[in-house]
Design a protein around this motif. Structure first.
Motif, PDB file in Angstrom:
ATOM      1  N   GLY A  82       1.325   3.346 -14.102  1.00  0.00           N
ATOM      2  CA  GLY A  82       1.279   2.546 -12.892  1.00  0.00           C
ATOM      3  C   GLY A  82      -0.070   2.580 -12.210  1.00  0.00           C
ATOM      4  N   LEU A  83      -0.046   2.260 -10.921  1.00  0.00           N
ATOM      5  CA  LEU A  83      -1.258   2.006 -10.158  1.00  0.00           C
ATOM      6  C   LEU A  83      -1.277   2.869  -8.905  1.00  0.00           C
ATOM      7  CD1 LEU A  83      -3.756   0.080  -9.899  1.00  0.00           C
ATOM      8  CD2 LEU A  83      -2.257  -1.494  -8.679  1.00  0.00           C
ATOM      9  N   GLY A  84      -2.248   3.764  -8.800  1.00  0.00           N
ATOM     10  CA  GLY A  84      -2.412   4.562  -7.588  1.00  0.00           C
ATOM     11  C   GLY A  84      -3.133   3.774  -6.510  1.00  0.00           C
ATOM     12  N   ILE A  85      -2.887   4.101  -5.257  1.00  0.00           N
ATOM     13  CA  ILE A  85      -3.482   3.392  -4.130  1.00  0.00           C
ATOM     14  C   ILE A  85      -4.275   4.363  -3.259  1.00  0.00           C
ATOM     15  CG2 ILE A  85      -3.045   1.985  -2.074  1.00  0.00           C
ATOM     16  CD1 ILE A  85      -2.240   0.504  -4.537  1.00  0.00           C
TER      17      ILE A  85
ATOM     18  N   LEU B 177       0.809  -1.220   0.000  1.00  0.00           N
ATOM     19  CA  LEU B 177       0.000   0.000   0.000  1.00  0.00           C
ATOM     20  C   LEU B 177       0.842   1.269   0.000  1.00  0.00           C
ATOM     21  CD1 LEU B 177      -2.817  -1.046   2.506  1.00  0.00           C
ATOM     22  CD2 LEU B 177      -2.785  -1.243   0.006  1.00  0.00           C
ATOM     23  N   LYS B 178       2.143   1.121   0.137  1.00  0.00           N
ATOM     24  CA  LYS B 178       3.021   2.287   0.079  1.00  0.00           C
ATOM     25  C   LYS B 178       3.121   2.767  -1.369  1.00  0.00           C
ATOM     26  CE  LYS B 178       5.698   0.646   4.029  1.00  0.00           C
ATOM     27  NZ  LYS B 178       7.022   0.171   4.517  1.00  0.00           N
ATOM     28  N   LYS B 179       3.342   4.047  -1.530  1.00  0.00           N
ATOM     29  CA  LYS B 179       3.313   4.670  -2.859  1.00  0.00           C
ATOM     30  C   LYS B 179       4.232   3.974  -3.857  1.00  0.00           C
ATOM     31  CE  LYS B 179       3.965   9.150  -5.172  1.00  0.00           C
ATOM     32  NZ  LYS B 179       2.686   9.089  -5.918  1.00  0.00           N
ATOM     33  N   ASP B 180       3.677   3.544  -4.955  1.00  0.00           N
ATOM     34  CA  ASP B 180       4.364   2.975  -6.127  1.00  0.00           C
ATOM     35  C   ASP B 180       5.026   1.626  -5.890  1.00  0.00           C
ATOM     36  OD1 ASP B 180       3.568   5.094  -7.720  1.00  0.00           O
ATOM     37  OD2 ASP B 180       5.372   6.265  -7.318  1.00  0.00           O
TER      38      ASP B 180
ATOM     39  N   GLU C   9      -4.679  12.419 -11.117  1.00  0.00           N
ATOM     40  CA  GLU C   9      -3.717  13.426 -11.571  1.00  0.00           C
ATOM     41  C   GLU C   9      -2.389  12.776 -11.955  1.00  0.00           C
ATOM     42  OE1 GLU C   9      -3.391  16.336  -8.504  1.00  0.00           O
ATOM     43  OE2 GLU C   9      -5.504  16.932  -8.617  1.00  0.00           O
ATOM     44  N   THR C  10      -2.141  11.575 -11.428  1.00  0.00           N
ATOM     45  CA  THR C  10      -0.869  10.878 -11.669  1.00  0.00           C
ATOM     46  C   THR C  10      -1.053   9.549 -12.386  1.00  0.00           C
ATOM     47  OG1 THR C  10      -0.031  11.869  -9.616  1.00  0.00           O
ATOM     48  CG2 THR C  10       1.235  10.031 -10.542  1.00  0.00           C
TER      49      THR C  10
END
Length: 268
Positions: free
Chosen positions: A180-183, A157-160, A203-204
């Motif tokens: 990629g995949l945002g969480i 669950l940490k970013k990226d 946004e990302t």
């Protein structure tokens, strides 16, 4: 008479929704009435549809979406099953029109089917996309077993972290899901808070995981939105298959993924 009869462009988009709904059911990603699809059909709405009188009361979205004034959407119905949407899309979905206050809508066709209960999240995504001038028209929410399972591990669950892991399993994932995949940490389904968090991640990223819930993706059409989730799911399956065989998969090294990025001129 169906509104699709004299509108081949709209008929094509609805057929694609039905096709994807069938895939979601076949993959086991759409238990009971799970998952949702919305498509911005404003650009293919003709005068016949614009002249339709509402078949519902005015309904509140729960938030104000200034970029959606006068827009039209095809939406999967709430409590409707994907397997039924696949067979009878116009009986299990509805066409809605956003009213001038940008905070309410009415159903204009074809059945009096209420749209998805997660409409605030879906319309918030569309509002963001229209606002930035994106050509993305489709939003998909579904429950891929493997990807949802991975969100039960706090380490992912940490970013990226999950993006890099899934990218490393097979080159196609880096190429076809380059952002990629945002969480998003767990939030109440159908809530405005979930909608706002989803828009922030868009946004990302083009694909966003809702922790312990499911995946959202946006793209130019519903088939492309499905393909991104399907590709990420394949990487998750490769990872889990290796783990079930008793070893930690090595994955592609960072320099190999960078080589892909350069070769295919990928973002990120």
């Amino acid at each position: 008479m169906s509104i699709l009869n004299n509108n081949p462009a709209l008929a094509k988009q609805v057929a694609e929704v039905a096709e994807v709904a069938g895939y979601l059911w076949q993959k086991g990603w759409a238990e009971r009435n799970g998952g949702n699809i919305t498509v911005n059909i404003t650009d293919v709405v003709n005068d016949e549809i614009r002249a339709l009188k509402p078949i519902s009361d005015v309904m509140q979205i729960g938030t104000t979406l200034p970029h959606l004034k006068g827009c039209y959407f095809f939406c999967k119905g709430t409590n409707k099953r994907m397997r039924d949407l696949a067979r009878f899309p116009m009986d299990n979905g509805s066409v809605i029109r956003i009213l001038d206050d940008c905070a309410s809508y009415e159903i204009v066709a074809e059945q009096l089917v209420l749209p998805t209960s997660e409409l605030p999240a879906h319309l918030s995504m569309h509002n963001y996309l229209v606002g930035i001038g994106s050509n993305y028209k489709a939003a998909l929410h579904t429950h891929p077993i493997d990807l949802v399972a991975m969100t039960h591990n706090p380490a992912f669950l940490k970013k990226d972290v999950l993006s890099k892991l899934l990218w490393s399993m097979i080159p196609e994932t880096r190429a076809f899901c380059p952002k990629g995949l945002g969480i998003i940490p767990y939030k109440l389904p159908s809530s405005v808070e979930l909608a706002e968090a989803t828009v922030k991640e868009l946004e990302t990223y083009d694909v966003v995981m809702w922790e312990k819930h499911g995946v959202c993706s946006v793209s130019e059409n519903i088939l492309e939105a499905f393909d991104m989730v399907d590709t990420l799911s394949k990487s998750a399956q490769i990872y889990m298959t290796a783990k079930n065989m008793g070893f930690e998969p090595t994955g592609m090294a960072d320099h190999l993924m960078h080589e892909l990025k350069v070769a295919f001129n990928l973002p990120g």
